[in-house]
Design a protein around this motif. Structure first.
Motif, mmCIF file in Angstrom:
data_model
loop_
_atom_site.group_PDB
_atom_site.id
_atom_site.type_symbol
_atom_site.label_atom_id
_atom_site.label_comp_id
_atom_site.label_asym_id
_atom_site.label_seq_id
_atom_site.Cartn_x
_atom_site.Cartn_y
_atom_site.Cartn_z
ATOM 1 N N ILE A 6 27.396 -2.181 -14.066
ATOM 2 C CA ILE A 6 26.605 -1.005 -14.400
ATOM 3 C C ILE A 6 27.137 0.147 -13.559
ATOM 4 O O ILE A 6 27.284 0.027 -12.344
ATOM 5 C CB ILE A 6 25.108 -1.247 -14.122
ATOM 6 N N THR A 7 27.444 1.246 -14.222
ATOM 7 C CA THR A 7 28.002 2.421 -13.553
ATOM 8 C C THR A 7 27.139 3.641 -13.870
ATOM 9 O O THR A 7 26.217 3.564 -14.683
ATOM 10 C CB THR A 7 29.436 2.693 -14.036
ATOM 11 N N LYS A 8 27.479 4.745 -13.257
ATOM 12 C CA LYS A 8 26.761 5.983 -13.558
ATOM 13 C C LYS A 8 26.973 6.395 -15.013
ATOM 14 O O LYS A 8 26.144 7.093 -15.587
ATOM 15 C CB LYS A 8 27.205 7.099 -12.610
ATOM 16 N N LYS A 11 24.694 3.522 -17.169
ATOM 17 C CA LYS A 11 23.371 3.148 -16.656
ATOM 18 C C LYS A 11 22.247 3.488 -17.628
ATOM 19 O O LYS A 11 21.273 2.749 -17.730
ATOM 20 C CB LYS A 11 23.104 3.789 -15.292
ATOM 21 N N ARG A 12 22.361 4.561 -18.357
ATOM 22 C CA ARG A 12 21.322 4.969 -19.306
ATOM 23 C C ARG A 12 21.142 3.908 -20.387
ATOM 24 O O ARG A 12 20.016 3.571 -20.753
ATOM 25 C CB ARG A 12 21.664 6.327 -19.918
ATOM 26 N N TYR A 14 21.778 0.666 -20.163
ATOM 27 C CA TYR A 14 21.106 -0.497 -19.562
ATOM 28 C C TYR A 14 19.628 -0.206 -19.304
ATOM 29 O O TYR A 14 18.770 -1.037 -19.593
ATOM 30 C CB TYR A 14 21.788 -0.908 -18.251
ATOM 31 N N LYS A 15 19.354 0.967 -18.770
ATOM 32 C CA LYS A 15 17.966 1.319 -18.459
ATOM 33 C C LYS A 15 17.129 1.357 -19.734
ATOM 34 O O LYS A 15 16.047 0.768 -19.794
ATOM 35 C CB LYS A 15 17.888 2.659 -17.746
ATOM 36 N N MET A 40 17.987 1.303 -11.312
ATOM 37 C CA MET A 40 19.199 2.122 -11.228
ATOM 38 C C MET A 40 19.333 2.873 -9.899
ATOM 39 O O MET A 40 20.321 3.543 -9.657
ATOM 40 C CB MET A 40 19.239 3.119 -12.399
ATOM 41 N N ILE A 43 22.499 2.324 -8.174
ATOM 42 C CA ILE A 43 23.637 2.878 -8.913
ATOM 43 C C ILE A 43 23.720 4.377 -8.633
ATOM 44 O O ILE A 43 24.805 4.938 -8.501
ATOM 45 C CB ILE A 43 23.495 2.622 -10.433
ATOM 46 N N ASN A 44 22.565 5.024 -8.518
ATOM 47 C CA ASN A 44 22.512 6.474 -8.311
ATOM 48 C C ASN A 44 22.842 6.889 -6.876
ATOM 49 O O ASN A 44 23.223 8.018 -6.640
ATOM 50 C CB ASN A 44 21.119 7.007 -8.668
ATOM 51 N N SER A 50 24.553 -2.871 -4.678
ATOM 52 C CA SER A 50 23.953 -2.394 -5.929
ATOM 53 C C SER A 50 23.381 -3.561 -6.716
ATOM 54 O O SER A 50 23.590 -4.734 -6.379
ATOM 55 C CB SER A 50 24.987 -1.646 -6.779
ATOM 56 N N ASN A 52 24.483 -4.572 -9.318
ATOM 57 C CA ASN A 52 25.619 -5.363 -9.795
ATOM 58 C C ASN A 52 25.860 -6.587 -8.913
ATOM 59 O O ASN A 52 26.213 -7.654 -9.411
ATOM 60 C CB ASN A 52 26.893 -4.511 -9.857
#
Length: 108
Positions: A6-8, A11-12, A14-15, A40, A43-44, A50, A52
């Motif tokens: 999950i990355t920036k 992330k949306r 996944y969220k 998240m 991640i943020n 994280s 992850n």
């Protein structure tokens, strides 16, 4: 199982998927959108770990909680232990979500 990252940038997705899953599977739990935001958090921000690490089995759920408590102490959060426990609770649901999604992918 394939490693999840999950990355920036993603992330949306996944969220949003997690929130939808929570609303369907656990309709009695209030504010799954806040739970998704909490997931998240790592991640943020640069916490040194994280979500992850947890979902890819590099750390345990208890270690994840301990790392959050230490991080929250470092940033002088009012209740590091309480906030860390909230993140652990949210992560338990997120792990269930990830496992559920992976099982469904492999059934197709």
């Amino acid at each position: 199982m394939m490693e999840i990252n999950i990355t920036k940038l993603n992330k949306r997705e996944y969220k949003d998927s997690f929130v939808t899953w929570m609303e369907e599977k656990y309709p009695n739990i209030k504010r799954p959108d806040i739970m998704g935001s909490n997931i998240m958090y790592s991640i943020n921000r640069d916490c040194g770990f994280s979500i992850n690490d947890l979902i890819n089995n590099r750390i345990t759920l208890d270690t994840y909680r301990d790392k959050y408590e230490a991080y929250f102490e470092t940033i002088h959060r009012k209740s590091p232990k309480g906030h860390a426990n909230v993140h652990k609770w949210n992560a338990q649901y997120f792990i269930e979500f990830i496992n559920d999604v992976q099982i469904k992918k492999h059934q197709i």
